[in-house]
Write an enzyme that holds these catalytic residues in place. Structure first.
Site, mmCIF file in Angstrom:
data_model
loop_
_atom_site.group_PDB
_atom_site.id
_atom_site.type_symbol
_atom_site.label_atom_id
_atom_site.label_comp_id
_atom_site.label_asym_id
_atom_site.label_seq_id
_atom_site.Cartn_x
_atom_site.Cartn_y
_atom_site.Cartn_z
ATOM 1 N N ASP A 48 1.232 -1.478 -0.022
ATOM 2 C CA ASP A 48 -0.214 0.089 0.098
ATOM 3 C C ASP A 48 0.990 0.892 -0.400
ATOM 4 O OD1 ASP A 48 0.997 -0.504 2.434
ATOM 5 O OD2 ASP A 48 -1.051 -0.342 3.672
ATOM 6 N N ASP A 64 -6.720 -2.142 14.333
ATOM 7 C CA ASP A 64 -8.512 -3.120 13.946
ATOM 8 C C ASP A 64 -9.054 -4.181 13.328
ATOM 9 O OD1 ASP A 64 -7.171 -2.376 11.942
ATOM 10 O OD2 ASP A 64 -8.596 -0.210 11.517
ATOM 11 N N HIS A 68 -7.327 -4.939 10.716
ATOM 12 C CA HIS A 68 -6.908 -4.622 8.756
ATOM 13 C C HIS A 68 -5.337 -5.259 8.624
ATOM 14 C CE1 HIS A 68 -4.019 -0.500 9.628
ATOM 15 N NE2 HIS A 68 -3.727 -1.782 9.675
ATOM 16 N N GLU A 126 -9.332 -1.913 5.717
ATOM 17 C CA GLU A 126 -9.779 -1.868 7.077
ATOM 18 C C GLU A 126 -11.292 -2.685 7.910
ATOM 19 O OE1 GLU A 126 -8.807 -0.030 9.249
ATOM 20 O OE2 GLU A 126 -7.794 2.167 8.323
HETATM 21 P P1 PGA Z 1 2.253 -1.521 12.835
HETATM 22 O O1 PGA Z 1 1.429 -1.441 11.596
HETATM 23 O O2 PGA Z 1 3.317 -2.690 12.700
HETATM 24 O O3 PGA Z 1 3.005 -0.158 13.252
HETATM 25 O O4 PGA Z 1 2.075 -2.071 14.655
HETATM 26 C C1 PGA Z 1 0.530 -2.422 11.657
HETATM 27 C C2 PGA Z 1 -0.487 -2.088 10.243
HETATM 28 O O5 PGA Z 1 -1.139 -1.425 10.858
HETATM 29 O O6 PGA Z 1 -0.467 -3.108 9.438
#
Ligand code: PGA
Length: 283
Positions: free
Chosen positions: A67, A136, A138, A143
């Site tokens: 992404d 959350d 995702h 999301e």
């Molecule tokens: P993080 O994010 O590795 O910074 O915890 C993971 C994500 O949001 O996919």
């Protein structure tokens, strides 16, 4: 799903890096799906160490990232382009043409997404997709509520994601509100998935992914339907798993079994492609 629990972030990162390195040992022209965020940083550091120690050849590898934020040019320090060069590509000595990231500033974002899918197909599909999980539930920027069959598209970020990611920007207002992201359908086509989680803040979505129902409310739970997902966490992220003793037992019992599916090097064995073939044959 192969669920593995390591004592800390270091051990989790080493184990993850060893798996990615093994893909490239077995398939020097592997296509790697990559993720950003704080979770995979340790894996990338360990991978660079392995590559330097073993002189593992990455010159035939191709990469695709999950992404990118809308509106951030590659040179923006918080762009995922910049993250990848800083944390991995430079260290591996990759050439720019080996790497693929969605452009958040393409003049036509919808076309950019469709063409990205084309590029993945043209490269032969992703052999292993590295993933983190959001607070959350995702994966990538899919999301809660995302289609579990979704393709690469422009998505709106959840307020929780915006506030989680604000730590990388000067203020929360600077966090882009939208992003371009592979869909769950795109991710699910990777021949293997490697998802990582660290810390107590991920314990709830991690349990949802592994033991909850398959639901768009926890997009990572779609990986329960994937034929070869390896899920590695530290003990804090595993703290809400009900069946953790059993997963540890399975991990010990499978210690002499291959960590990668045979279809990474022999795509003809891929169960999903066999299923597609039989559907086409009956149609
Ligand atoms: P993080 O994010 O590795 O910074 O915890 C993971 C994500 O949001 O996919």
């Amino acid at each position: 799903m192969f669920v593995k629990v390591e004592k800390d972030y270091e051990a989790m990162s080493r184990r993850g890096a060893e798996i990615v390195a093994e893909v490239v040992r077995q398939k020097p022209n592997a296509v790697l799906g990559l993720a950003t965020g704080s979770t995979p940083e340790g894996l990338y550091k360990c991978l660079i160490e392995i590559v330097r120690r073993e002189k593992l050849d990455f010159s035939h590898v191709t990469t695709f990232n999950l992404d990118e934020y809308e509106g951030l040019p590659a040179g923006h320090p918080q762009s995922y382009h910049a993250f990848m060069w800083e944390h991995l590509f430079e260290g591996l000595g990759l050439r720019e043409e080996q790497t693929n990231l969605l452009s958040g500033i393409a003049s036509d974002l919808a076309t950019e997404c469709v063409e990205y899918e084309e590029r993945i197909r043209h490269a032969g599909g992703i052999d292993i997709q590295v993933l983190g999980i959001g607070g959350d539930g995702h994966i990538a920027f899919c999301e809660p509520g995302s289609s579990l069959a979704g393709r690469t598209s422009v998505v709106a970020l959840h307020p929780q994601t915006i506030s989680d990611n604000a730590r990388f920007f000067a203020t929360e207002e600077e966090v882009p509100r939208r992003a371009l992201s592979m869909g769950i359908g795109t991710i699910s086509e990777a021949r293997a998935c490697l998802i990582l989680a660290k810390g107590e803040g991920k314990a709830h979505p991690w349990a949802g992914m592994i033991e909850g129902p398959v639901s768009s409310q926890c997009p990572a739970s779609a990986l329960q339907l994937h034929p070869w997902t390896i899920a590695i966490s530290d003990t804090a992220a595993a703290s809400k798993l009900k069946n953790v003793e059993y997963y540890l037992h399975v991990d010990r019992e499978r210690a002499d079994q291959p960590i990668l599916p045979a279809w990474i090097v022999r795509p003809a064995l891929d169960p999903r492609r066999q299923a597609e073939r039989s559907i086409n044959a009956t149609a």
